[in-house]
Design a protein around this motif. Structure first.
Motif, mmCIF file in Angstrom:
data_model
loop_
_atom_site.group_PDB
_atom_site.id
_atom_site.type_symbol
_atom_site.label_atom_id
_atom_site.label_comp_id
_atom_site.label_asym_id
_atom_site.label_seq_id
_atom_site.Cartn_x
_atom_site.Cartn_y
_atom_site.Cartn_z
ATOM 1 N N LEU A 176 -26.743 6.497 20.195
ATOM 2 C CA LEU A 176 -26.709 5.960 18.833
ATOM 3 C C LEU A 176 -27.990 5.192 18.532
ATOM 4 O O LEU A 176 -28.589 5.355 17.462
ATOM 5 N N ARG A 177 -28.439 4.398 19.467
ATOM 6 C CA ARG A 177 -29.646 3.597 19.243
ATOM 7 C C ARG A 177 -30.896 4.481 19.179
ATOM 8 O O ARG A 177 -31.810 4.206 18.398
ATOM 9 N N ILE A 178 -30.924 5.525 19.993
ATOM 10 C CA ILE A 178 -32.039 6.469 19.925
ATOM 11 C C ILE A 178 -32.080 7.127 18.548
ATOM 12 O O ILE A 178 -33.144 7.233 17.923
ATOM 13 N N LYS A 179 -30.943 7.563 18.057
ATOM 14 C CA LYS A 179 -30.893 8.215 16.754
ATOM 15 C C LYS A 179 -31.291 7.251 15.633
ATOM 16 O O LYS A 179 -31.960 7.648 14.664
ATOM 17 N N ASN A 180 -30.907 5.987 15.765
ATOM 18 C CA ASN A 180 -31.320 4.991 14.773
ATOM 19 C C ASN A 180 -32.835 4.846 14.738
ATOM 20 O O ASN A 180 -33.448 4.779 13.667
ATOM 21 N N LEU A 181 -33.455 4.803 15.917
ATOM 22 C CA LEU A 181 -34.911 4.685 15.975
ATOM 23 C C LEU A 181 -35.598 5.936 15.451
ATOM 24 O O LEU A 181 -36.629 5.859 14.770
ATOM 25 N N LEU A 182 -35.042 7.107 15.734
ATOM 26 C CA LEU A 182 -35.634 8.353 15.238
ATOM 27 C C LEU A 182 -35.605 8.405 13.714
ATOM 28 O O LEU A 182 -36.530 8.930 13.089
ATOM 29 N N ARG A 183 -34.561 7.842 13.119
ATOM 30 C CA ARG A 183 -34.494 7.828 11.647
ATOM 31 C C ARG A 183 -35.631 7.012 11.046
ATOM 32 O O ARG A 183 -36.078 7.275 9.925
ATOM 33 N N LEU A 184 -36.104 6.009 11.784
ATOM 34 C CA LEU A 184 -37.195 5.182 11.281
ATOM 35 C C LEU A 184 -38.498 5.967 11.175
ATOM 36 O O LEU A 184 -39.395 5.596 10.420
ATOM 37 N N THR A 185 -38.615 7.043 11.955
ATOM 38 C CA THR A 185 -39.862 7.806 11.982
ATOM 39 C C THR A 185 -39.826 9.019 11.074
ATOM 40 O O THR A 185 -40.830 9.721 10.949
ATOM 41 N N GLU A 186 -38.678 9.276 10.423
ATOM 42 C CA GLU A 186 -38.561 10.456 9.583
ATOM 43 C C GLU A 186 -39.250 10.250 8.241
ATOM 44 O O GLU A 186 -39.323 9.138 7.720
ATOM 45 N N LYS A 187 -39.709 11.347 7.668
ATOM 46 C CA LYS A 187 -40.329 11.287 6.348
ATOM 47 C C LYS A 187 -39.303 10.952 5.279
ATOM 48 O O LYS A 187 -38.133 11.278 5.401
ATOM 49 N N SER A 188 -39.776 10.320 4.213
ATOM 50 C CA SER A 188 -38.914 10.080 3.067
ATOM 51 C C SER A 188 -38.538 11.409 2.435
ATOM 52 O O SER A 188 -39.386 12.269 2.218
ATOM 53 N N PRO A 189 -37.247 11.632 2.121
ATOM 54 C CA PRO A 189 -36.841 12.904 1.514
ATOM 55 C C PRO A 189 -37.255 13.025 0.052
ATOM 56 O O PRO A 189 -37.115 14.081 -0.541
ATOM 57 N N ASP A 190 -37.761 11.964 -0.520
ATOM 58 C CA ASP A 190 -38.094 11.963 -1.942
ATOM 59 C C ASP A 190 -39.548 12.294 -2.218
ATOM 60 O O ASP A 190 -40.043 12.098 -3.317
ATOM 61 N N GLY A 191 -40.272 12.807 -1.209
ATOM 62 C CA GLY A 191 -41.685 13.096 -1.413
ATOM 63 C C GLY A 191 -42.508 11.838 -1.260
ATOM 64 O O GLY A 191 -42.101 10.878 -0.609
#
Length: 240
Positions: free
Chosen positions: A125-140
């Motif tokens: 769960l904590r790994i997935k939370n950190l990975l979300r921080l590195t994802e691009k914004s879906p709004d461009g």
């Protein structure tokens, strides 16, 4: 890992790579098994020296790093990576529940910590939370500007007075949140939920230590991050 490499990790078909640096063979193999079952590619290392080499050469998306390791400690490994300019998220593992161990891990540049014993599910769960921080914004393209700060949430780039900042994904998300709510006091519990994705039951020293690290990287602009004693933080004096 450079900021450019981190951006390239956002491709939808990319299999996220996790580096586990743990000297306990049983735990290391347990974590490998559970992470592979979650769809991750897993690299492993059994001591700090090997972990540092694999972190530099293996291009992981997240590093799970034991605090107490042969050769080099987890703190020494994390500090070396941050000196390299690496912004890859790090979760520190510690067998001790003393506050000084948690804080030393965070001060070395770690983004989060987990105290042993823990469940593999919690770590995932904590790994997935950190990975979300590195994802691009879906709004461009989304630019946040506040005073001297300019934050590009797609490219994960931050500047202050036009100068690039070398900050981790967690520090970037923390700065983005404060800059998007200028002048508004953000309680520590709110920051813990909105940045780390946790309910406010975790020790809030996580927030304080990360804020201390961020301020150290802002130089003269650090005064814009104001501590509201007993409550939290806010971005202020943006016209100064």
């Amino acid at each position: 890992m450079s900021a450019a490499q981190l951006r390239n990790r956002s491709k939808p078909d990319h299999k996220k790579k996790i580096l586990v640096v743990e000297d306990d063979r049983t735990l290391r193999e347990t974590l490998r098994y559970n992470l592979v079952a979650e769809g991750f590619e897993v690299l492993v290392a059994s001591d700090g020296g090997e972990g540092l080499v694999r972190a530099r050469q293996g291009n992981p998306d997240v590093i799970v790093l034991d605090l107490m390791l042969p050769s080099l400690s987890g703190v020494e490994v994390c500090k070396a990576l941050r000196r390299d300019g690496s912004i890859v998220p790090v979760i520190m593992l510690t067998a001790r529940d003393a506050e000084i161990d948690r804080v030393s891990g965070l001060e070395s540049g770690a983004d989060d910590y987990v105290t042993k014993p823990f469940s593999p599910r919690e770590l995932v769960l904590r790994i997935k939370n950190l990975l979300r921080l590195t994802e691009k914004s879906p709004d461009g393209v989304k630019i946040i500007e506040a005073g001297p700060f300019r934050l590009d949430t797609v490219r994960h780039q931050a500047t202050v007075d036009g100068q690039a900042l070398n900050i981790t994904a967690t520090e970037f998300k923390l700065l983005c949140l404060l800059a998007s709510r200028p002048g508004e006091v953000q309680p520590r519990e709110t920051l813990l939920r909105d940045v780390w994705g946790y309910e406010p039951t975790l020790d809030t020293r996580t927030v304080d230590t990360t804020m201390q690290r961020l301020r150290a990287k802002l130089g003269q602009a650090a005064h814009h991050l104001e501590t509201v004693r007993g409550v939290g933080y806010r971005l202020t004096d943006l016209n100064a």
